[in-house]
Design an enzyme around this catalytic site. Structure first.
Site, PDB file in Angstrom:
ATOM      1  N   GLU A 288      -6.829  -2.217  -9.032  1.00 35.76           N
ATOM      2  CA  GLU A 288      -7.018  -2.079  -7.576  1.00 35.76           C
ATOM      3  C   GLU A 288      -8.490  -1.822  -7.220  1.00 35.76           C
ATOM      4  O   GLU A 288      -9.302  -1.499  -8.096  1.00 35.76           O
ATOM      5  CB  GLU A 288      -6.159  -0.938  -7.025  1.00 35.76           C
ATOM      6  CG  GLU A 288      -6.541   0.420  -7.613  1.00 35.76           C
ATOM      7  CD  GLU A 288      -6.312   1.581  -6.660  1.00 35.76           C
ATOM      8  OE1 GLU A 288      -6.732   1.480  -5.493  1.00 35.76           O
ATOM      9  OE2 GLU A 288      -5.759   2.592  -7.102  1.00 35.76           O
TER      10      GLU A 288
ATOM     11  N   LYS B  30      -1.081  11.260  -6.854  1.00 34.64           N
ATOM     12  CA  LYS B  30      -2.265  12.078  -6.603  1.00 34.64           C
ATOM     13  C   LYS B  30      -1.905  13.537  -6.328  1.00 34.64           C
ATOM     14  O   LYS B  30      -0.965  13.824  -5.593  1.00 34.64           O
ATOM     15  CB  LYS B  30      -3.068  11.492  -5.450  1.00 34.64           C
ATOM     16  CG  LYS B  30      -3.998  10.407  -5.962  1.00 34.64           C
ATOM     17  CD  LYS B  30      -4.562   9.615  -4.847  1.00 34.64           C
ATOM     18  CE  LYS B  30      -3.427   8.951  -4.125  1.00 34.64           C
ATOM     19  NZ  LYS B  30      -3.858   8.221  -2.952  1.00 34.64           N
TER      20      LYS B  30
HETATM   21  N1  PSU Z   1      -6.009   6.959  -6.794  1.00 34.78           N
HETATM   22  C1  PSU Z   1      -7.265   7.414  -6.861  1.00 34.78           C
HETATM   23  N2  PSU Z   1      -8.066   7.254  -5.805  1.00 34.78           N
HETATM   24  C2  PSU Z   1      -7.663   6.556  -4.700  1.00 34.78           C
HETATM   25  C3  PSU Z   1      -6.355   6.040  -4.637  1.00 34.78           C
HETATM   26  C4  PSU Z   1      -5.554   6.277  -5.707  1.00 34.78           C
HETATM   27  O1  PSU Z   1      -7.663   7.983  -7.861  1.00 34.78           O
HETATM   28  O2  PSU Z   1      -8.460   6.386  -3.803  1.00 34.78           O
HETATM   29  C5  PSU Z   1      -5.913   5.189  -3.471  1.00 34.78           C
HETATM   30  C6  PSU Z   1      -4.948   4.156  -4.009  1.00 34.78           C
HETATM   31  O3  PSU Z   1      -5.460   2.894  -3.696  1.00 34.78           O
HETATM   32  C7  PSU Z   1      -3.643   4.443  -3.310  1.00 34.78           C
HETATM   33  C8  PSU Z   1      -4.129   5.000  -1.998  1.00 34.78           C
HETATM   34  O4  PSU Z   1      -2.863   3.304  -3.172  1.00 34.78           O
HETATM   35  O5  PSU Z   1      -5.232   5.826  -2.402  1.00 34.78           O
HETATM   36  C9  PSU Z   1      -3.048   5.725  -1.237  1.00 34.78           C
HETATM   37  O6  PSU Z   1      -3.488   5.980   0.054  1.00 34.78           O
HETATM   38  P1  PSU Z   1      -2.446   6.410   1.197  1.00 34.78           P
HETATM   39  O7  PSU Z   1      -1.982   7.784   0.812  1.00 34.78           O
HETATM   40  O8  PSU Z   1      -3.237   6.415   2.484  1.00 34.78           O
HETATM   41  O9  PSU Z   1      -1.356   5.387   1.187  1.00 34.78           O
END
Ligand code: PSU
Ligand code: MN
Length: 309
Positions: free
Chosen positions: A23, A156
Site C-alpha cells: 500500500e 493499529k
Molecule cells: N498502518 C500504518 N500506517 C498507516 C496506515 C496503516 O502503519 O498510515 C493506514 C492504512 O493505509 C490503513 C489506514 O488502511 O491507515 C486506515 O485509515 P482509516 O482508519 O482512516 O480507515
C-alpha cells in the site's frame, strides 16, 4: 479508467509468478519523510529478496498504478497526495488526483487484477469511542468481501482492539496468528486478546488461504505477524501513550480520515520516535512474510494440480 500496470508486474501476472501488493497510504500519510520512501523501498527489497515480485499500488494524476517505480513513488509524495480509501477512488480517478491507497483501496485493486497476497503495517479498525463517533475503518468492509491474504501486525494500536476483533468475527474474516496466540497490537508484539488459530509456517498460512478458496469464502485471510521483539514497545507502556494521545485528539476535534494520521504523528513524538522504528521494522517483516506465503501458494497450487491429474 486510466490504469497502468508496470511491465514487471504484468509479466508476473501473466506467468502466474508470486506477487505481493504493497500500500501507499503508509508512505503518504503514515510515516514522515524521508523514512516513508526509504521504508517503501525496503519493503520492495524484502519481497524481492524472498523471491517474489513487489507491486506497490497508488494513484498518480488520476491513473491507478500497479507497480509504482521508485521515480513514481517520489513523484507521489511530492504532489501533496490525498489519502485514498476505496470510496475515494472514483472521484480521484475522475478528477486527476494523486494519492496513497489505504488497505481497503489497495486490497481491492490488487484482487481486482489477480494479486493474491498483500502486506501492510496494521489494518484500520474500530476506533476508540466508535459507539459515539461511528468511526470504523472502511478496511474492515473490504476485508469482508475481498478474498486475498493480508499480512499485518494486527490492527493499529490507536484503535479499540477488542471491538475490532468483535467486528472481524461478525464479518466472518478468518484470522491466523503467525507464531503467536494473541492479536498483535501493532507497535507491541502482544496483547491480552487471544486469536482463534495459530500457524508456525508460511506453508500453513498458504494452506489456510487455499482452504478459504476451496470453501468459496469471500473474506480476506488476515495473517497477524507480531513486530520483531527487538523493535517492539511493551504493551502496557504503549497503551499509556495511546491513552494520552486519544485524550488529546478528542480535545482537538480531529475527525474522519484525519484521525489515524494525526494520532500516529503524536505517538511518534511522545515515544521519542520509537513507534517509527517499530513501524518500519514491522512493515519490512510483513513484506518478507507475505512474499514467503506468496511463494508457498505458488508451490502448493502447482502440487494440487499435479495431484488432480
Ligand atoms: N498502518 C500504518 N500506517 C498507516 C496506515 C496503516 O502503519 O498510515 C493506514 C492504512 O493505509 C490503513 C489506514 O488502511 O491507515 C486506515 O485509515 P482509516 O482508519 O482512516 O480507515
Ligand atoms: Mn476512519
Amino acid at each position: 479508467m486510466k490504469l497502468k500496470i508496470s511491465r514487471e508486474v504484468m509479466a508476473a501476472l501473466r506467468e502466474k509468478q508470486p506477487l505481493v501488493a504493497l500500500e501507499t497510504a503508509v508512505i503518504t500519510h503514515g510515516l514522515p519523510a524521508p523514512l516513508n520512501l526509504e521504508t517503501g523501498m525496503a519493503m520492495e527489497a524484502a519481497v524481492r529478496a524472498a523471491g517474489a515480485v513487489p507491486c506497490t499500488v497508488g494513484v498518480l494524476q488520476g491513473a491507478a498504478i500497479l507497480g509504482l517505480s521508485a521515480r513514481e513513488m517520489e513523484e507521489l509524495v511530492r504532489q501533496k497526495p490525498v489519502k485514498l480509501g476505496l470510496r475515494d477512488l472514483p472521484a480521484a480517478l475522475a478528477l486527476g488526483q494523486s494519492g496513497g491507497t489505504t488497505v481497503a483501496a489497495t486490497a481491492y485493486l490488487a484482487r481486482r487484477f489477480g494479486i493474491k497476497v498483500f502486506a501492510t503495517g496494521g489494518i484500520g479498525g474500530v476506533h476508540r469511542g466508535a459507539t459515539a463517533t461511528f468511526d470504523i475503518s472502511g478496511d474492515l468492509q473490504v476485508l469482508a468481501h475481498t478474498p486475498i491474504t493480508v499480512v499485518a501486525a494486527g490492527a493499529k494500536a490507536i484503535l479499540d482492539l477488542k471491538l475490532t476483533l468483535e467486528y472481524l468475527e461478525t464479518m466472518g474474516i478468518p484470522l491466523l496468528g503467525y507464531r503467536t496466540s494473541h492479536f498483535p497490537a501493532f507497535y507491541a508484539p502482544d496483547s491480552p486478546y487471544p486469536l482463534p488459530a495459530r500457524v508456525e509456517t508460511a506453508a500453513e498460512a498458504a494452506q489456510a488461504a487455499l482452504m478459504r478458496d476451496e470453501l468459496g469464502l469471500a473474506a480476506a485471510l488476515l495473517v497477524c505477524n507480531p513486530v520483531p521483539a527487538a523493535s517492539g514497545i511493551p504493551y502496557v507502556e504503549l497503551m499509556e501513550a495511546v491513552e494520552t494521545v486519544s485524550r488529546e485528539i478528542t480535545g482537538r476535534k480531529v475527525a474522519g480520515k484525519e484521525v489515524t494520521p494525526a494520532m500516529l504523528k503524536r505517538l511518534a513524538e511522545i515515544t521519542g520516535g520509537r513507534t517509527l522504528a517499530a513501524n518500519q521494522a514491522l512493515l519490512i517483516e510483513n513484506a518478507r512474510l507475505a512474499a514467503e506465503i506468496a511463494l508457498e501458494l505458488y508451490k502448493q497450487k502447482s502440487e494440487s494440480t499435479v495431484n488432480a491429474k
